[in-house]
Design a protein around this motif. Structure first.
Motif, PDB file in Angstrom:
ATOM      1  N   PRO A 155      10.340  -0.897  -5.518  1.00 11.67           N
ATOM      2  CA  PRO A 155       9.510  -2.032  -5.702  1.00 11.67           C
ATOM      3  C   PRO A 155      10.495  -3.311  -5.524  1.00 11.67           C
ATOM      4  O   PRO A 155      11.520  -3.467  -6.018  1.00 11.67           O
ATOM      5  CB  PRO A 155       8.927  -2.034  -7.152  1.00 11.67           C
ATOM      6  N   SER A 280      -2.335   3.863  -4.311  1.00  9.01           N
ATOM      7  CA  SER A 280      -2.105   2.529  -5.090  1.00  9.01           C
ATOM      8  C   SER A 280      -1.335   1.240  -4.552  1.00  9.01           C
ATOM      9  O   SER A 280      -0.982   1.749  -3.129  1.00  9.01           O
ATOM     10  CB  SER A 280      -1.178   2.941  -6.114  1.00  9.01           C
ATOM     11  N   HIS A 282       1.290  -1.282  -3.267  1.00 12.30           N
ATOM     12  CA  HIS A 282       2.980  -1.497  -3.272  1.00 12.30           C
ATOM     13  C   HIS A 282       3.248  -2.758  -3.099  1.00 12.30           C
ATOM     14  O   HIS A 282       2.629  -3.452  -2.000  1.00 12.30           O
ATOM     15  CB  HIS A 282       3.230  -0.489  -2.489  1.00 12.30           C
ATOM     16  N   ASN A 283       3.888  -3.428  -3.694  1.00  8.24           N
ATOM     17  CA  ASN A 283       4.372  -4.891  -3.626  1.00  8.24           C
ATOM     18  C   ASN A 283       3.434  -5.776  -3.046  1.00  8.24           C
ATOM     19  O   ASN A 283       3.523  -6.597  -2.197  1.00  8.24           O
ATOM     20  CB  ASN A 283       5.414  -4.731  -2.346  1.00  8.24           C
ATOM     21  N   GLN A 320       0.228   2.488  -0.906  1.00  8.49           N
ATOM     22  CA  GLN A 320       0.974   3.771  -0.836  1.00  8.49           C
ATOM     23  C   GLN A 320       0.004   4.682  -1.287  1.00  8.49           C
ATOM     24  O   GLN A 320      -0.459   4.784  -2.109  1.00  8.49           O
ATOM     25  CB  GLN A 320       1.995   3.417  -1.969  1.00  8.49           C
ATOM     26  N   ARG A 330       3.448   4.927   3.327  1.00  9.17           N
ATOM     27  CA  ARG A 330       2.816   3.451   3.154  1.00  9.17           C
ATOM     28  C   ARG A 330       2.186   3.132   4.308  1.00  9.17           C
ATOM     29  O   ARG A 330       2.499   3.427   5.556  1.00  9.17           O
ATOM     30  CB  ARG A 330       4.046   2.378   2.755  1.00  9.17           C
TER      31      ARG A 330
END
Length: 810
Positions: A155, A280, A282-283, A320, A330
């Motif tokens: 992350p 989920s 991500h970033n 992700q 991703r």
């Protein structure tokens, strides 16, 4: 060839200079300052007064102020020092987020000239934000057969500062199995990756713990940490794979909450837990994580907060996918927001004048208006207008500013207040509009003189009015207001019969009521002509005049005046002659009277009030002629005393009486002889006769007086009732020619005279009975005073030179 090259080089150099000059000229109009964020309130930014070419004290005098479009005022003017200062704490990250330069633009308005000066302040970033990770701890699952050199994306940290104060580097805590490698992203940011250095052995160490630290470039440097937990699992040799590398979708900004926007899909050929994929973010930005919801099992992305095109046109996200064994993949998701017309134009009244005089010139500025729409494209294009047929118009200025100006002269008497509705409309579908109301009060100017409802007034007043009596009231109205409408009344000076008008009447300056200053006499003048002036209290004052005629009405205030027979000056009664041979209807004399009143008040009637021989003489009711009612008899007395009353028809009636003696004889000597004999005998009998007469009269009178008083009271009551009922009908039946008055009604008069001459020593006499002389005109008082009732001929005076006298019988 070399010359041509030089010429081309010179041309390019000239063009470059021209471009630089235009650029400098374009930038010269703006005032630029810079200030660091997080400074205290009142921090000095720049000397705005100096840059505007003004003295500090002129800021207040010329009403210089800041005009900004934002909802929050970031800067303020210090009117004492003339400097621009901060209005509070400024957070650069809140204003400009991650933009490299943070510029705050606003305008400075010099209100007395209605001129705007653009100002641009650059907010300088300071290192006030620590690098942060979205998560405090992240867990990875790695198969124990993972090959060395495998890269695991970590992350990224976030630092809200920019430039050197932003996130600059990462550092991984000491571990024998992993190293850190930072890759440069397409947007210039660093993407940390964890690189496996040596093979993992689950039986040797099942879980690895270490820290990832992010550092910024500030001085002193700030840092943030992320705890990393790596769990070693059994072999899983197939990571999840997305169907697309990048997912695109477009949605309108008014999409309902909970709407499915997009679904991502990743597959894993492994079986069991190694093939179960969970999703989920991500970033992702923390604010975006609050707007969107990702179903971890299905990969469905829904909206959980409203989208706002004015805040984000594109929402970028990274999804992700991780299987049960910890292998990940991703994909990027780009949600494009389509603008809809959901923002009505914002109208801001920058400067406004609330009241203007009604003679305000056309083209004068009333208000300065700013219009802004947060939408884009046609949805953000606005137009501004005012409603109704008003004497105003809007003029468009630069930068969506409008100026409300007067188009023509206003009239307060027609409209004293304007409620101006300013409507700003965009060009979206459907169109949205915003209304702002401006209330403008039109103050009064003294442009209307007082006006009387009529051009001419007439009124009436009875003569003999009391001094100070109210005659009439005039009222003038002024269409202006306040002191311009306060009217004062006055008389226009004039004279009446050489006397100032102000000595006859006066006017109340406040109420316009006319008062009589003296008692008026109808016989003196019948009307008053005057002019009244109404003047307002404006500056300069305006006035108007009106004519007023006051007619004086007659009252019965003059008693009839008997012109003939004229009474002698010695106080005795006059004598009229009647021959013994007079037949019934013989004209003995004529009572002539006048009344100075007019109309009904001057109509006269005659009646015989008293006679020594009742029934012998009669008086004409309307002519005043005294005639014999029957033939004279020997038993009739030679001297008849008559009392004639003359009465007018006023209310109440006024009357006058005349007493005269009628001598019955055929000649003057006979008259004198008869009179002497009557007087001699009467003297002898008077003493005894008078005694008996007085006793008898006294006795009868006492008895009769009581009866007469009672009878008189009853008769008066009845007489008053009958008079009230019959007075109108009796007067209406009488011809006008029967009444005598000074207003033009003439009675038919008969005039006559007797000339008598007597000698002092002889019984001889000379009597002349001329024929009656009839005239249609009234004998004036002056002519009757110039002639004696009995006059002696001039011939008798010359021939006999005797003394003559007027015959008066007492």
């Amino acid at each position: 060839m070399a010359i041509r090259v030089k010429v081309l080089g010179c041309r390019r150099l000239v063009l470059l200079y021209l471009f630089l000059g235009l650029l400098l000229e374009a930038q010269a109009g703006k005032i630029r300052y810079s200030v660091s964020e997080e400074t205290d309130k009142g921090f000095f930014v720049g000397n705005i007064a100096k840059d505007l070419g003004l003295q500090p004290q002129e800021l207040m005098e010329r009403r210089v102020r800041i005009v900004s479009r934002g909802r929050m005022q970031l800067f303020a003017l210090n009117s004492r020092s003339g400097s621009l200062v901060t209005a509070g704490r400024i957070d650069r990250e809140e204003l400009c987020a991650q933009n490299a330069r943070c510029l705050v633009s606003f305008n400075v308005l010099v209100e007395d000239k209605m001129k705007l000066f653009p100002v641009e302040v650059e907010i300088i970033d300071i290192n006030d934000n620590t690098p942060e990770f979205q998560l405090e701890e992240v867990e990875f699952k790695m198969n124990e057969i993972t090959a060395p050199g495998t890269r695991i994306p970590l992350p990224s940290g976030q630092d809200l500062d920019v430039g050197m104060n932003s996130l600059q580097s990462y550092q991984l805590s000491s571990t024998p199995h992993f190293s850190l490698d930072a890759q440069q992203g397409s947007d210039g940011s660093q993407q940390p990756e964890m690189v496996l250095q040596s093979p993992l052995d689950r039986e040797e160490e099942a879980v690895h713990h270490f820290l990832l630290t992010a550092f910024d470039g500030g001085n002193p440097a700030r840092s943030g940490t992320l705890r990393i937990r790596v769990q070693v699992v059994d072999v899983n040799d197939n990571p999840p794979a997305f169907t697309q590398a990048v997912y695109h979708t477009s949605v309108p900004e008014n999409v309902p909450l909970g709407t499915r926007l997009l679904m991502v899909k990743a597959t894993d050929p492994d079986e069991g837990a190694n093939g179960e994929v969970t999703y989920s973010f991500h970033n992702i930005d923390q604010k975006m994580a609050q707007i969107f919801h990702l179903d971890s099992n299905t990969g469905e992305i829904t909206s959980q907060e409203p989208l706002d095109f004015e805040e984000y046109t594109i929402y970028p996200m990274e999804i992700q996918a991780q299987d049960g064994a910890g292998l990940m993949a991703r994909a990027k998701v780009l949600v494009k927001v389509l603008d809809i017309n959901d923002n009505a134009p914002e109208v801001t009244i920058t400067s406004v004048t609330t009241s203007v005089p009604e003679n305000f010139p056309p083209g004068a500025t009333i208000a300065l208006i700013s219009v802004h729409d947060q939408d884009s494209g046609d949805n953000g294009h606005t137009s501004c207008s005012i409603s109704g047929n008003l004497p105003f118009k809007l003029e468009k200025l630069d930068d969506n500013y409008y100026r409300l100006v007067t188009e023509k002269t206003m009239d307060r008497e027609l409209t004293s207040q304007y409620n101006i509705t300013v409507t700003a409309t965009d060009q979206g579908t459907p169109t949205l509009s915003t209304e702002t109301h401006i209330s403008l009060q039109v103050t009064d100017v003294n442009d209307n003189p007082p006006v009387f409802p009529q051009d001419f007034y007439s009124t009436y007043i009875l003569e003999n009015n009391p001094t100070g009596a109210s005659i009439f009231c005039v009222t003038a109205h002024d269409a202006d207001s306040n002191e311009n409408a306060q009217v004062a009344y006055s008389l226009v000076e004039d004279t009446i019969q050489g006397v100032p008008l102000s000595s006859y009447v006066s006017v109340n300056s406040d109420t316009g009521v006319l008062y009589a200053l003296r008692s008026f006499d109808y016989e003196q003048f019948q009307d008053l002509q005057l002019r009244l002036m109404a003047r307002d209290s404006g500056d300069p004052p305006l006035s108007s005049n009106v004519s007023v005629s006051i007619f004086v009405l007659d009252q019965n205030d003059n008693t009839p005046e008997i012109l003939y027979p004229a009474l002698p000056t010695d106080g005795s009664t006059g004598v009229e002659l009647a021959p013994r041979s007079a037949e019934p209807g013989y004209l003995v004399t004529k009572v002539v009277a006048v009344d100075r009143d007019s109309g009904q008040n001057s109509w006269l009637s005659y009646r015989l009030l008293k006679a020594s021989e009742p029934g012998l003489f009669a008086v004409g009711l309307h002519t005043g002629e005294v005639r014999t009612a029957r033939a004279l008899l020997d038993r009739d007395a030679l001297k008849q005393s008559l009392v004639v009353a003359v009465q007018d028809h006023g209310q109440p009636p006024l009357s006058a009486t005349i007493t005269f003696t009628v001598a019955v004889a055929d000649s003057i000597p006979e008259v004198l002889a008869d009179l002497d004999s009557i007087e001699t005998s009467s003297h002898r009998d008077n003493s005894s006769f008078m005694l008996h007469l007085v006793v008898a009269v006294a006795a009868v009178s006492c008895v009769f007086l009581a009866f007469v008083i009672a009878l008189l009271v009853l008769r008066l009551r009845r007489w008053h009732r009958l008079r009230a009922q019959t007075s109108a009908s009796v007067l209406a039946g009488l011809p006008t020619s029967h009444f005598l008055g000074v207003d033009g009604v003439r009675a038919f008069l008969q005039t006559y005279s007797h000339e008598v001459s007597l000698t002092a020593d002889s019984r001889g006499s000379h009597v002349i009975f001329p024929q009656p002389n009839y005239a249609d005109t009234l004998i004036s008082q002056e002519s009757s005073e110039k002639k004696d009732f009995l006059s002696v001929p001039q011939s008798l005076l010359e021939d006999k030179k005797e003394t003559f006298s007027q015959v008066n019988l007492l």
